[in-house]
Scaffold this motif. Structure first.
Motif, PDB file in Angstrom:
ATOM      1  N   GLU A  68       0.831  -1.203   0.000  1.00 14.24           N
ATOM      2  CA  GLU A  68       0.000   0.000   0.000  1.00 14.24           C
ATOM      3  C   GLU A  68       0.866   1.254   0.000  1.00 14.24           C
ATOM      4  O   GLU A  68       0.605   2.211  -0.750  1.00 14.24           O
ATOM      5  CB  GLU A  68      -0.927   0.014   1.213  1.00 14.24           C
ATOM      6  N   MET A  69       1.905   1.258   0.810  1.00 14.69           N
ATOM      7  CA  MET A  69       2.816   2.398   0.839  1.00 14.69           C
ATOM      8  C   MET A  69       3.487   2.594  -0.514  1.00 14.69           C
ATOM      9  O   MET A  69       3.647   3.731  -0.985  1.00 14.69           O
ATOM     10  CB  MET A  69       3.865   2.197   1.937  1.00 14.69           C
ATOM     11  N   LYS A  70       3.877   1.504  -1.144  1.00 17.99           N
ATOM     12  CA  LYS A  70       4.505   1.593  -2.464  1.00 17.99           C
ATOM     13  C   LYS A  70       3.588   2.285  -3.462  1.00 17.99           C
ATOM     14  O   LYS A  70       4.032   3.093  -4.281  1.00 17.99           O
ATOM     15  CB  LYS A  70       4.864   0.194  -2.967  1.00 17.99           C
ATOM     16  N   GLY A  71       2.299   1.972  -3.376  1.00 17.63           N
ATOM     17  CA  GLY A  71       1.340   2.589  -4.283  1.00 17.63           C
ATOM     18  C   GLY A  71       1.280   4.094  -4.120  1.00 17.63           C
ATOM     19  O   GLY A  71       1.133   4.828  -5.108  1.00 17.63           O
ATOM     20  N   PHE A  72       1.423   4.575  -2.884  1.00 18.37           N
ATOM     21  CA  PHE A  72       1.379   6.027  -2.661  1.00 18.37           C
ATOM     22  C   PHE A  72       2.684   6.691  -3.087  1.00 18.37           C
ATOM     23  O   PHE A  72       2.681   7.834  -3.547  1.00 18.37           O
ATOM     24  CB  PHE A  72       1.048   6.330  -1.204  1.00 18.37           C
ATOM     25  N   ILE A  73       3.806   5.983  -2.960  1.00 18.20           N
ATOM     26  CA  ILE A  73       5.072   6.527  -3.463  1.00 18.20           C
ATOM     27  C   ILE A  73       4.983   6.764  -4.964  1.00 18.20           C
ATOM     28  O   ILE A  73       5.471   7.771  -5.481  1.00 18.20           O
ATOM     29  CB  ILE A  73       6.245   5.591  -3.118  1.00 18.20           C
ATOM     30  N   THR A  74       4.340   5.858  -5.673  1.00 17.86           N
ATOM     31  CA  THR A  74       4.231   6.014  -7.134  1.00 17.86           C
ATOM     32  C   THR A  74       3.417   7.233  -7.528  1.00 17.86           C
ATOM     33  O   THR A  74       3.553   7.738  -8.645  1.00 17.86           O
ATOM     34  CB  THR A  74       3.587   4.767  -7.785  1.00 17.86           C
ATOM     35  N   LYS A  75       2.579   7.732  -6.628  1.00 17.70           N
ATOM     36  CA  LYS A  75       1.715   8.875  -6.947  1.00 17.70           C
ATOM     37  C   LYS A  75       2.344  10.220  -6.611  1.00 17.70           C
ATOM     38  O   LYS A  75       1.824  11.268  -6.996  1.00 17.70           O
ATOM     39  CB  LYS A  75       0.389   8.745  -6.181  1.00 17.70           C
ATOM     40  N   ALA A  76       3.457  10.202  -5.890  1.00 20.15           N
ATOM     41  CA  ALA A  76       3.996  11.435  -5.319  1.00 20.15           C
ATOM     42  C   ALA A  76       4.727  12.292  -6.342  1.00 20.15           C
ATOM     43  O   ALA A  76       5.522  11.794  -7.145  1.00 20.15           O
ATOM     44  CB  ALA A  76       4.938  11.098  -4.164  1.00 20.15           C
ATOM     45  N   ASN A  77       4.481  13.596  -6.271  1.00 19.10           N
ATOM     46  CA  ASN A  77       5.355  14.587  -6.900  1.00 19.10           C
ATOM     47  C   ASN A  77       6.442  15.021  -5.926  1.00 19.10           C
ATOM     48  O   ASN A  77       7.570  15.317  -6.314  1.00 19.10           O
ATOM     49  CB  ASN A  77       4.578  15.827  -7.325  1.00 19.10           C
ATOM     50  N   TYR A  78       6.060  15.086  -4.653  1.00 13.36           N
ATOM     51  CA  TYR A  78       6.973  15.474  -3.579  1.00 13.36           C
ATOM     52  C   TYR A  78       6.799  14.467  -2.451  1.00 13.36           C
ATOM     53  O   TYR A  78       5.679  14.141  -2.071  1.00 13.36           O
ATOM     54  CB  TYR A  78       6.668  16.892  -3.086  1.00 13.36           C
ATOM     55  N   LEU A  79       7.928  13.980  -1.909  1.00 16.95           N
ATOM     56  CA  LEU A  79       7.885  12.872  -0.949  1.00 16.95           C
ATOM     57  C   LEU A  79       8.797  13.145   0.240  1.00 16.95           C
ATOM     58  O   LEU A  79       9.988  13.430   0.075  1.00 16.95           O
ATOM     59  CB  LEU A  79       8.310  11.573  -1.635  1.00 16.95           C
ATOM     60  N   VAL A  80       8.230  13.052   1.432  1.00 19.99           N
ATOM     61  CA  VAL A  80       9.009  13.011   2.677  1.00 19.99           C
ATOM     62  C   VAL A  80       9.002  11.567   3.138  1.00 19.99           C
ATOM     63  O   VAL A  80       7.936  10.983   3.350  1.00 19.99           O
ATOM     64  CB  VAL A  80       8.389  13.926   3.758  1.00 19.99           C
ATOM     65  N   ILE A  81      10.184  10.961   3.280  1.00 18.98           N
ATOM     66  CA  ILE A  81      10.260   9.547   3.619  1.00 18.98           C
ATOM     67  C   ILE A  81      11.387   9.309   4.619  1.00 18.98           C
ATOM     68  O   ILE A  81      12.455   9.916   4.544  1.00 18.98           O
ATOM     69  CB  ILE A  81      10.452   8.672   2.347  1.00 18.98           C
TER      70      ILE A  81
END
Length: 267
Positions: free
Chosen positions: A154-167
């Motif tokens: 599920e987290m991977k799916g949201f990473i694919t949608k990001a323009n900007y990511l804090v991780i």
């Protein structure tokens, strides 16, 4: 235009802000109110610009000042039911969130919060509950993932949608294993409900980032088991091995543990 600032990222206190021209929200308030007020003044900002607070989970370094801020500025606090319950039980937090200021979110369900569309999603961590957030505003998709013991589908799916990511890039595994921490604490950090290592963070990016990812901020670095340059080099090297060049294909920075960043314009 959407803007982003970090006021602190690490075990000493976490707090992030997103702003549109007409609205503002804080993600976690684990820093002191006095310091937060000073930071706002230093950047020409006003706490009256903050109309909402989102909470990821109920550990003190993320919620220390949530109740006080909500009370003083009459700002609603959004969290899952379990996180709200955890905040009420956390003895490290003296000022609790008033019942009329509580707002409840559900994982996987998108809600409108002022100018923002907010989608919480599950993140594995040893707290009462923990969520990341995908936040959409001004045509931009911002995703934050902190205090993650592992990376789920599920987290991977949201990473694919990001323009900007804090991780999260919390630790170097060898520093944890060979460091002075007692064994139970090493086990906690390295577990699937602990914290994300530099290498795991890099692999999550390699496997899931898309061409629409423009900027990555590495967050929640351990003071004892990591170093900003080590985190950056580890993630950058993994990306390079797969043909992804930091500074060309995307930008990347390491968030400081106790001091604010500048204000980033997310376009």
């Amino acid at each position: 235009m959407l803007k982003f600032i970090s006021f602190g990222s690490g075990s000493s206190g976490n707090c992030y802000m997103l702003m549109t021209p007409t609205d503002g929200l804080l993600i976690d308030i684990g820093v002191g109110i006095r310091g937060l007020k000073k930071n706002f003044r230093d950047y020409g900002l006003s706490l009256s610009q903050v109309h909402h607070v989102l909470v990821t989970h109920d550990h003190a370094d993320h919620i220390k000042s949530v109740g006080s801020f909500s009370k003083d500025y009459h700002v609603p606090v959004y969290a899952t039911e379990k996180v709200h319950e955890g905040m009420m039980k956390n003895y490290c937090v003296q000022q609790k969130v008033a019942s009329d200021m509580k707002r409840f979110v559900e994982k996987g369900k998108t809600i409108r919060v002022g100018d923002f569309l907010v989608t919480p999603f599950a993140v594995p961590h040893d707290s009462s509950d923990n969520v990341g957030y995908m936040i959409e505003a001004e045509g931009v998709t911002f995703v934050i993932i902190t205090d993650a013991g592992s990376v789920t589908d599920e987290m991977k799916g949201f990473i694919t949608k990001a323009n900007y990511l804090v991780i999260e890039a919390n630790h170097d595994e060898e520093m944890v294993v060979n460091g002075p921490y007692p064994q139970f604490l090493k086990g906690r950090i390295l577990s699937a409900t602990g914290h994300l290592s530099n290498r795991s963070c890099g692999l999550a990016l390699v496997e899931n980032m898309t061409e629409q990812l423009r900027y990555v901020w590495l967050c929640h670095l351990s003071e004892e088991n990591n170093h900003p340059e080590l985190a950056r080099k580890t993630v950058e090297s993994l990306l390079r091995d797969y043909g992804i060049i930091v500074g060309v294909d995307l930008k990347m920075e390491v968030l400081k543990r106790t001091t604010p960043t500048g204000i980033y314009e997310l376009v």
